[in-house]
Design a protein around this motif. Structure first.
Motif, PDB file in Angstrom:
ATOM      1  N   SER A 204     -39.511  54.767  80.399  1.00  0.00           N
ATOM      2  CA  SER A 204     -40.425  54.447  79.297  1.00  0.00           C
ATOM      3  C   SER A 204     -41.721  55.235  79.397  1.00  0.00           C
ATOM      4  CB  SER A 204     -40.736  52.952  79.281  1.00  0.00           C
ATOM      5  OG  SER A 204     -41.574  52.595  80.377  1.00  0.00           O
TER       6      SER A 204
ATOM      7  N   ARG B 145     -43.192  55.910  68.177  1.00  0.00           N
ATOM      8  CA  ARG B 145     -42.443  55.278  69.267  1.00  0.00           C
ATOM      9  C   ARG B 145     -40.937  55.364  69.013  1.00  0.00           C
ATOM     10  NH1 ARG B 145     -44.779  52.433  73.159  1.00  0.00           N
ATOM     11  NH2 ARG B 145     -47.030  52.091  73.007  1.00  0.00           N
TER      12      ARG B 145
ATOM     13  N   LEU C 187     -39.313  55.253  72.652  1.00  0.00           N
ATOM     14  CA  LEU C 187     -40.180  54.371  73.435  1.00  0.00           C
ATOM     15  C   LEU C 187     -40.121  52.954  72.876  1.00  0.00           C
ATOM     16  CD1 LEU C 187     -43.276  56.753  73.657  1.00  0.00           C
ATOM     17  CD2 LEU C 187     -41.742  56.137  75.552  1.00  0.00           C
TER      18      LEU C 187
ATOM     19  N   ASP D 234     -47.581  56.054  77.933  1.00  0.00           N
ATOM     20  CA  ASP D 234     -46.232  56.361  77.459  1.00  0.00           C
ATOM     21  C   ASP D 234     -45.923  57.841  77.668  1.00  0.00           C
ATOM     22  OD1 ASP D 234     -45.666  53.707  76.182  1.00  0.00           O
ATOM     23  OD2 ASP D 234     -47.381  54.295  74.958  1.00  0.00           O
TER      24      ASP D 234
ATOM     25  N   VAL E 294     -48.957  54.883  70.590  1.00  0.00           N
ATOM     26  CA  VAL E 294     -48.469  55.580  71.787  1.00  0.00           C
ATOM     27  C   VAL E 294     -49.675  55.992  72.632  1.00  0.00           C
ATOM     28  CG1 VAL E 294     -47.328  57.678  72.606  1.00  0.00           C
ATOM     29  CG2 VAL E 294     -46.331  56.357  70.724  1.00  0.00           C
TER      30      VAL E 294
END
Length: 449
Positions: free
Chosen positions: A272, A432, A437, A240, A221
C-alpha cells in the motif's frame, strides 16, 4: 498463493521550464513554458491520453538558490512558476482521470489551511489529488516567513509529525455520510457523525471541525520525499507514495527494502506504499541522437548556475579550478540531509571534479539520468522494477515541451509493449483507484497513530 501482479506506476514530475537546469536554452525549448497555461493544459491532456497516473509538482515557496549576488542568480530559470494548487484546480476541470500531486510545506503553513485546500480540491477534481508532504529546506523560505534561519532538520520533522496528524484529524471531522441535508426535517447534518478535533499539542492548537466534507478519497493520496532517517520514519507512517532520488540500481533496491521494512514495522501492508524515484530520460530515435542531445544540454550549464548548487555542501568554490578536485564537504549544514550525503559520496569518486559534479547536479537535480532510445530507458526501468528497486517512476522532462511528448509517444508505448504499464485506467475514477491504493476508512489514521 501466487504473487499479486504489479503494474508500473508513472507520474510526470513538473519542474518549472524543465527538470534540466539549462534545458530552457535548447533551440527547440519554449523558454516561458512555466507560465503558459495553454501549454500545461495540452500537457495534462496528453499525459492523460498516455495513461499517466498523475502530474507531480515538487514546489518551493521561495526563489531557492545559493547565489552570492543577483547577477549570479540571474542564470537561474526556476523562478517564475505557478503556485501548484491554483493550477491543479484549473487542470482538474479539463481532465477526467489524471491525478495531481503537489507540495505543501509543514513548516510554513498551518494545518487547517492545508486540510481545507486539499479537501476542496479533492471534491472539485472528483478525488484526484494528492499532498506531497515537505518540511522545506532553503533559507530563502525561512526569510519569506519571518525567520532569520531555517528550523533545524530534527525540529522540522517534529513539527511535520504533529502537522500531518492534525490534518488527518481535520479530514476526519465528518464521517462519510454525515451530511444528510434533509429538507423535510431541516437538519443539514447528523450531529452524531461530527467529530471535533480539539487538538492541543507542542506546535498546534486546533479546535475544528473542518468546514469541508470528508474528502472523496477519504484522505487525498499522500506523497513524501524524505530519505533521511526522520524522513523515512515519517514516510513509512503516512505516505502512499515515496518520492526519492536514486542514481544506481543497488541504491534503489537498498532504499526500497529500507522504507518497506519501516512500513512493515508500523503494521502497514507494504504494497500500500509505492516507491517512485525520479528519472530524467534523454531520448533519441538512436543512441547517437540521444547522446548528442545530452552533450548539448550539459554544455549549456553556465558556471554561474552550477557552482552555487554545490555551495550548500562544499562552500564557495568560485576561487578553485573548476576542473580540479572538490574540497572536503561542510560539516555544518542545514539543507536536505540525504542530498548532502549523496554529494559527499560522489565527490570522492575517482576523477570527479567541481565541473563534473555541478554538471551532474544541475543536469538531473540529483536524480537518475538515462540517455538512449526508448528501448534503452525501458530496459533500465524494467530492471529496477523487477529487482524491487521501485514500484514506478516520476518522469522528469529535461525541458518543455519536446521531451514530454517523447515520453508520451515513445516511452509509454514501449513500456506497454512489455506489459509493464497499463493501457487503460482502472479503479473508481479517483487517483487512489487508478494507483491501486485502498481508500482509508473514517479515522483510519488516528487508529494507526
Amino acid at each position: 498463493m501466487s504473487e499479486r501482479r504489479r503494474d508500473m506506476k508513472l507520474g510526470l514530475n513538473i519542474v518549472a521550464n524543465g527538470a534540466h537546469s539549462a534545458g530552457w536554452r535548447m533551440p527547440d525549448a519554449q523558454e516561458d513554458a512555466a507560465l503558459d497555461f495553454a501549454l500545461w493544459k495540452r500537457i495534462a491532456q496528453a499525459a492523460e491520453k498516455a495513461r499517466f497516473h498523475f502530474m507531480f509538482w515538487a514546489d518551493g515557496i521561495a526563489v531557492r538558490h545559493s547565489a552570492k549576488s543577483d547577477d549570479e542568480l540571474s542564470y537561474l530559470a526556476r523562478i517564475d512558476v505557478f503556485e501548484p494548487l491554483t493550477i491543479i484546480g484549473a487542470l482538474a476541470a479539463v481532465t477526467e482521470r489524471l491525478g495531481f500531486v503537489a507540495s505543501a510545506s509543514t513548516t510554513y503553513n498551518e494545518p487547517y489551511h492545508v486540510a481545507r485546500k486539499f479537501a476542496s480540491l479533492d471534491h472539485i477534481s472528483g478525488g484526484r489529488v494528492g499532498w506531497n508532504v515537505v518540511t522545506s529546506w532553503s533559507e530563502q523560505e525561512a526569510h519569506n516567513f519571518g525567520s532569520d534561519r531555517l528550523l533545524a532538520h530534527e525540529n522540522r520533522y517534529r513539527r511535520a509529525e504533529e502537522f500531518v496528524d492534525v490534518v488527518f484529524g481535520l479530514w476526519d471531522s465528518w464521517e462519510d455520510d454525515a451530511f444528510i441535508r434533509d429538507k423535510e426535517s431541516g437538519r443539514y447534518f447528523d450531529p452524531a457523525k461530527l467529530h471535533n478535533l480539539r487538538h492541543e499539542g507542542e506546535h498546534f492548537r486546533v479546535a475544528g471541525p473542518l468546514n469541508v466534507a470528508r474528502p472523496i478519497q477519504g484522505y487525498p493520496v499522500i506523497a513524501q520525499a524524505g530519505s533521511s532517517g526522520p524522513g523515512q520514519a515519517l514516510g513509512s507512517r503516512i505516505a502512499d507514495i515515496i518520492y526519492t532520488a536514486q542514481k544506481t540500481r543497488e541504491d534503489a533496491v537498498s532504499f526500497y527494502s529500507s522504507v518497506k521494512s519501516h512500513a512493515a514495522q508500523t503494521g502497514r501492508d507494504t504494497e500500500s506504499m509505492l516507491v517512485m524515484p525520479g528519472i530524467m530520460p534523454i531520448l533519441g530515435r538512436t543512441r547517437a541522437e540521444a547522446e548528442g542531445k545530452f552533450a548539448q544540454l550539459q554544455d549549456l550549464i553556465h558556471e554561474c548556475l552550477g557552482l552555487p548548487m554545490l555551495a550548500g555542501s562544499f562552500g564557495d568554490l568560485s576561487q578553485l579550478p573548476p576542473d580540479g578536485p572538490l574540497p572536503a564537504p561542510l560539516e555544518d549544514f542545514n539543507a536536505v540531509k540525504s542530498g548532502h550525503e549523496k554529494l559527499a559520496r560522489m565527490a570522492k569518486q575517482e576523477g570527479m571534479t567541481i565541473r563534473k559534479l555541478y554538471q551532474i547536479v544541475a543536469g538531473a537535480s540529483g536524480h537518475n539520468l538515462m540517455v538512449g532510445t526508448a528501448a534503452d530507458v525501458a530496459d533500465l526501468m524494467e530492471d529496477w522494477f523487477n529487482a524491487r528497486g521501485c514500484d514506478g517512476f516520476n518522469i522528469m522532462a529535461s525541458y518543455l515541451p519536446g521531451p514530454a511528448w517523447e515520453a508520451f509517444d515513445w516511452l509509454v508505448p514501449e513500456l506497454q509493449r512489455r506489459e509493464l504499464f497499463h493501457t487503460e485506467y482502472s479503479g473508481d475514477g479517483t487517483l487512489r483507484g487508478s494507483m491501486g491504493l485502498p481508500r482509508p476508512g473514517f479515522a483510519t489514521h488516528r487508529r494507526r497513530a
